[in-house]
Design an enzyme around this catalytic site. Sequence first.
Site, short mmCIF file in Angstrom:
data_model
loop_
_atom_site.label_atom_id
_atom_site.label_comp_id
_atom_site.label_asym_id
_atom_site.label_seq_id
_atom_site.Cartn_x
_atom_site.Cartn_y
_atom_site.Cartn_z
N ASN A 235 1.29 -2.66 -1.34
CA ASN A 235 0.09 -2.95 -2.13
C ASN A 235 -0.12 -4.43 -2.40
OD1 ASN A 235 -0.72 -0.18 -2.46
ND2 ASN A 235 0.98 0.02 -3.88
N GLU A 288 -10.09 -3.89 -10.63
CA GLU A 288 -9.69 -4.78 -11.70
C GLU A 288 -10.40 -6.11 -11.49
OE1 GLU A 288 -5.81 -6.43 -11.69
OE2 GLU A 288 -5.71 -6.65 -9.53
N PHE A 348 9.96 -5.86 5.60
CA PHE A 348 9.42 -7.00 4.85
C PHE A 348 10.24 -7.33 3.60
CE2 PHE A 348 5.89 -4.95 7.11
CZ PHE A 348 5.43 -6.00 7.88
#
Length: 669
Positions: A235, A288, A348
């Site tokens: 995310n 947001e 990652f």
Amino acid sequence: MFKKILIANRGEIACRVIKTARRMGIATVAVYSDADRDALHVEMADEAVHIGAAPAVESYLVAVKIIAACKETGAEAVHPGYGFLSERASFCEALEKEGIIFIGPKPKAITAMGDKIESKKFASAAKVSTVPGYLGVIEDADHAEKIAGEIGYPVMIKASAGGGGKGMRIAWSEAEVRDGFDRARSEARSSFGDDRVFIEKYVVEPRHIEIQVLADAHGNAVYLCERECSIQRRNQKVAEEAPSPFLDEATRKAMGEQSVALAKAVDYQSAGTVEFIVDKDRNFYFLEMNTRLQVEHPVTELVTGIDLVEQMIRVAAGEKLPFSQKDIKLNGWAIESRLYAEDPYRNFLPSIGRLTRYRPPQEGKTDGRIIRNDTGVFEGAEISMYYDPMIAKLCTWAPTRIEAIDAMGEALDGFVVDGIEHNVPFLSALMKHPRWREGRLSTGFIAEEYPEGFAPMSPDGDEAAALAAIALSCSLVEGNRRERHADRLRPAAGPLRDDWVVKLGDEYLSLKLLDGLITIPFEMDMEIGGAVTSVVTDWRPGDAVWSGSVGGRKITAQIRPFLNGLRIDWQGLSVKARIFTPRQADLDRLMPVKLPPDTSKLLLCPMPGLVVSIAVAEGQEVKAGETLAVVEAMKMENVLRAERDLVVGKIQTKPGESLAVDAVIMEFA
Ligand code: ADP
Ligand code: ADP
Ligand code: MG
């Protein structure tokens, strides 16, 4: 206008703010922690103030130290960058009390937008379309299960105070809601000191598209169009672009106007970003608002020609916006790649250490394309465990999307970073990925395209021929240089041999030299697999970047020598090449191959981290998928699960111990 400003941040964003301030004739003050004594932002600023120990809570997050630094240096205003104190209303208030100006929005807007639950309530009141969900705090796992059932699966569990992709979990079932609720809550508590979580609908096949807004203190507000940030891992954004390949004019306008309405509803001033999630039918939902400069703001600057930091400074100084909505024009296409110190081959996970080599591509405008590299590091600098592992933000601009992507691919191929693991191979591979090039994106892109994780790719036939030709050109140029060294005893080399074998990985390719010169520049026609290919390069021994052409195709690749060979990196491919005569190649084929050690009976720590818990006991039988241990790294709890059914052997560590990467956690029987 201000005479002197302080930048309450570090790394690339501090350097970026300093550049604009300098251009505007404003003096700059940097602040730094123990870990940043020799950092680039300290070097670049006119003055620098030491503010404490390396952990951010003892330096960059301590408002009183920043204020003291302003007083000491006479800075009239503070630019907070992103992260750290940029979204703390209490910090702005404290500055206001001292008569220091905060280069950003007013505390009221930060408070209204800083919390995800509150901002969603605010946005729906301002008639902005929001993600369907429960607008309140979830009390416990039972409550979570009930709410999730009402919303309908899948759902997303989020920390209200969350940011940076932390503290959120997707849940597809009741069991996942219960488990996810507890984890999201514990992560929220440890990362944000606030364990309120809420639940909203998980938008399927989502694209992340956000609107940049800019408002002044005189009631003017505009939107500077959108950025698409759908390429994400955990995310968190990895590559962004402006504009979005998905939006039509009508959707762009609708999103822009709703964003401006929201900004006006909170009396917003300065630069801010309204984030939306967009479904496949172009329905968009407010996620947001980030009340700060966004990491990926350069792509907007490249397509609008507006310097956002300059506008933030001008607005803070009380100036009016010098343009209105009709003046905002989109020009061309811009792509940003975030270079992170993280290992793409190991999911990652972060990597830290010294940048033994750091050679970014040349910035500026050439051939109608622009390359911009925002960075806070230099060769020899250290990527520490204390802060964000970003090395640089590489941006390219070109008239069209495909040209901008190709410019990025080439720039990445020439970007040399050594000493730590980094994601350049992944980004390079992305630039040639057909689905990315077509613009068919979703935030699930990485998970869908690399379900087993990103793995080193093997070259196809043409690529292998090009790589072999590159390897041979380097070897010949190097050999030629050795021959010409003065004052050296040398064996009689005899005439140049024309038949060679390049071993690429495990494959042997035969090459024949036809006609040309082994000089600098090197120009040679070669026969590879029956085809005649001409190779031209001005590569010199020791150069990390090979640029030239193979069979007319322009190539930028990287060359790293290793014992008896060289490694070539190009477009996400990484291959080891050895150069042999045909006789040597025949002998090489007979050599036994050394196998790597067998680690299948060990649970290794996948990243440097702290053991939170061990979930099993010695001798216990475990089914595939069950939790073995939990390791915390970079504020994330990573659950290590059994990859198959197994029996636990000796456990070699215990909770509270800090482990290096590849340290043995437990053995299996
Ligand atoms: P953007 O949307 O601009 O990419 P991110 O959400 O990725 O921003 O966050 C930008 C930076 O700010 C990252 O370094 C992230 O770690 C930090 N950050 C964002 N929100 C918070 C927060 N609530 N607390 C601490 N750090 C945060
Ligand atoms: P952060 O403050 O960490 O940036 P966001 O709410 O902006 O958190 O979400 C970050 C990312 O998580 C989004 O870009 C998107 O990929 C994903 N996401 C968040 N909410 C949803 C949702 N309701 N449905 C689908 N994906 C979501
Ligand atoms: Mg966000």
